[in-house]
Scaffold this motif. Sequence first.
Motif, PDB file in Angstrom:
ATOM      1  N   TRP A 109       5.843  -6.879 -10.254  1.00  0.00           N
ATOM      2  CA  TRP A 109       5.458  -5.474 -10.122  1.00  0.00           C
ATOM      3  C   TRP A 109       6.114  -4.637 -11.209  1.00  0.00           C
ATOM      4  O   TRP A 109       6.726  -5.156 -12.139  1.00  0.00           O
ATOM      5  CB  TRP A 109       5.772  -4.968  -8.716  1.00  0.00           C
TER       6      TRP A 109
ATOM      7  N   TYR B 260       0.300   4.663 -11.025  1.00  0.00           N
ATOM      8  CA  TYR B 260       0.950   3.371 -10.921  1.00  0.00           C
ATOM      9  C   TYR B 260       2.289   3.435 -10.181  1.00  0.00           C
ATOM     10  O   TYR B 260       2.884   2.395  -9.910  1.00  0.00           O
ATOM     11  CB  TYR B 260       1.157   2.781 -12.319  1.00  0.00           C
ATOM     12  N   SER B 261       2.741   4.629  -9.870  1.00  0.00           N
ATOM     13  CA  SER B 261       3.976   4.760  -9.105  1.00  0.00           C
ATOM     14  C   SER B 261       3.765   4.511  -7.615  1.00  0.00           C
ATOM     15  O   SER B 261       4.730   4.327  -6.864  1.00  0.00           O
ATOM     16  CB  SER B 261       4.580   6.155  -9.305  1.00  0.00           C
ATOM     17  N   GLU B 262       2.499   4.481  -7.174  1.00  0.00           N
ATOM     18  CA  GLU B 262       2.203   4.321  -5.756  1.00  0.00           C
ATOM     19  C   GLU B 262       2.194   2.845  -5.368  1.00  0.00           C
ATOM     20  O   GLU B 262       1.505   2.038  -5.997  1.00  0.00           O
ATOM     21  CB  GLU B 262       0.837   4.930  -5.433  1.00  0.00           C
ATOM     22  N   PRO B 263       2.951   2.456  -4.337  1.00  0.00           N
ATOM     23  CA  PRO B 263       2.931   1.060  -3.889  1.00  0.00           C
ATOM     24  C   PRO B 263       1.629   0.732  -3.158  1.00  0.00           C
ATOM     25  O   PRO B 263       1.070   1.576  -2.447  1.00  0.00           O
ATOM     26  CB  PRO B 263       4.128   0.980  -2.943  1.00  0.00           C
TER      27      PRO B 263
ATOM     28  N   ASN C 191       4.113  -1.516  -6.314  1.00  0.00           N
ATOM     29  CA  ASN C 191       2.901  -1.271  -7.082  1.00  0.00           C
ATOM     30  C   ASN C 191       2.463  -2.595  -7.707  1.00  0.00           C
ATOM     31  O   ASN C 191       3.178  -3.601  -7.648  1.00  0.00           O
ATOM     32  CB  ASN C 191       3.125  -0.189  -8.141  1.00  0.00           C
TER      33      ASN C 191
ATOM     34  N   GLN D 104      -4.142  -2.340  -9.487  1.00  0.00           N
ATOM     35  CA  GLN D 104      -4.459  -1.056  -8.899  1.00  0.00           C
ATOM     36  C   GLN D 104      -4.897  -0.038  -9.946  1.00  0.00           C
ATOM     37  O   GLN D 104      -4.687  -0.218 -11.148  1.00  0.00           O
ATOM     38  CB  GLN D 104      -3.253  -0.509  -8.139  1.00  0.00           C
TER      39      GLN D 104
ATOM     40  N   SER E  98       8.293   3.212 -10.667  1.00  0.00           N
ATOM     41  CA  SER E  98       8.630   3.619  -9.302  1.00  0.00           C
ATOM     42  C   SER E  98      10.121   3.770  -9.020  1.00  0.00           C
ATOM     43  O   SER E  98      10.496   4.185  -7.923  1.00  0.00           O
ATOM     44  CB  SER E  98       8.042   2.602  -8.309  1.00  0.00           C
TER      45      SER E  98
END
Length: 235
Positions: A212, A144-147, A171, A140, A217
Motif C-alpha cells: 500500500w 489515494y489517502s482514503e483506505p 489504500n 483505487q 496516508s
Amino acid sequence: MGRPTIGVLPLYDGDKESYWMLPGYMKGIEDAGGIPFVLPLTSDAENITRIANMFDGFLFTGGHDINPEIYGEQIEDVCGELCQERDVMESTLFKQVIDLDKPAFGICRGLQLFNALLGGTLYQDIPAQFKSESSIKHKQAPPYSEPIHHVYIEKGNPLHRIIETENLKVNSYHHQGIKELSKQLISVAKAEDGLIEAVMMPEKKFILAVQWHPEFSYKSDQYNFRLFEEFVKSC
C-alpha cells in the motif's frame, strides 16, 4: 548523533524524460526525523556504489512495473509500462544495500522489486492472473489517502511489533503483486483475498516493504506513520 540521511529512489516520466517526486515520500521521512535526498537515476556502477555507501538508508518508491525478465518470465500483454533505467539502478543498488546491511523501505513497486530480486515471482496483472472470490479492489480511484480494504497482521510477527495492530485498513493502487514469495523474505501482512501485502527480510537490520501507499496516508493514520518512524530510527 545527527539526523540520518536517506536516499529516495526517483520517479521517472518517460514522456517528459524527467525525474519527479511525490512530496509524501520526502515529508514522511522528514516528519519521522530523517533527511531525505532524491537520488539521480544512473546505471553507472561506480556512482551506485558511492551512493550505497553515502546514505544511512534507502526508500524504494512506487511507479513502473518490474520487468518480468528479472524473475524469469516473458513479458505478457497484461504487463504495464516498464522503465529499464529504474530496473538497472534499483537492482544494482538493492544488492549493495543488502550486502552492507543498510535499512531499506519499499513501497508498492518497492515490495515487488525486493521479492523479484530475491528470487520470487510476480503476477504481471492481478485482475488477469490472480483468481479470488473476494471483491477487493487493489487499484483505487483518487483520493489515494482514503483506505479501501483491510490487511491482516499476525500477532507477534515483526510488523505487528512495529505498528501494534492486527487489522489495518489501507489504500491500494497497484495491478501487480507477489505470486511466489522469495525464500529470503517472510510475509507479515495479507489482504483478505490472500494476496501478500507486506514482507520483511528477518535476518537483516531493516528490510521492510508494503504494497500500500503510506506516503499518502501517514498524516492521518498513526499506524502508517509508525512505518516511517521505525524506518528512520533504524537508519
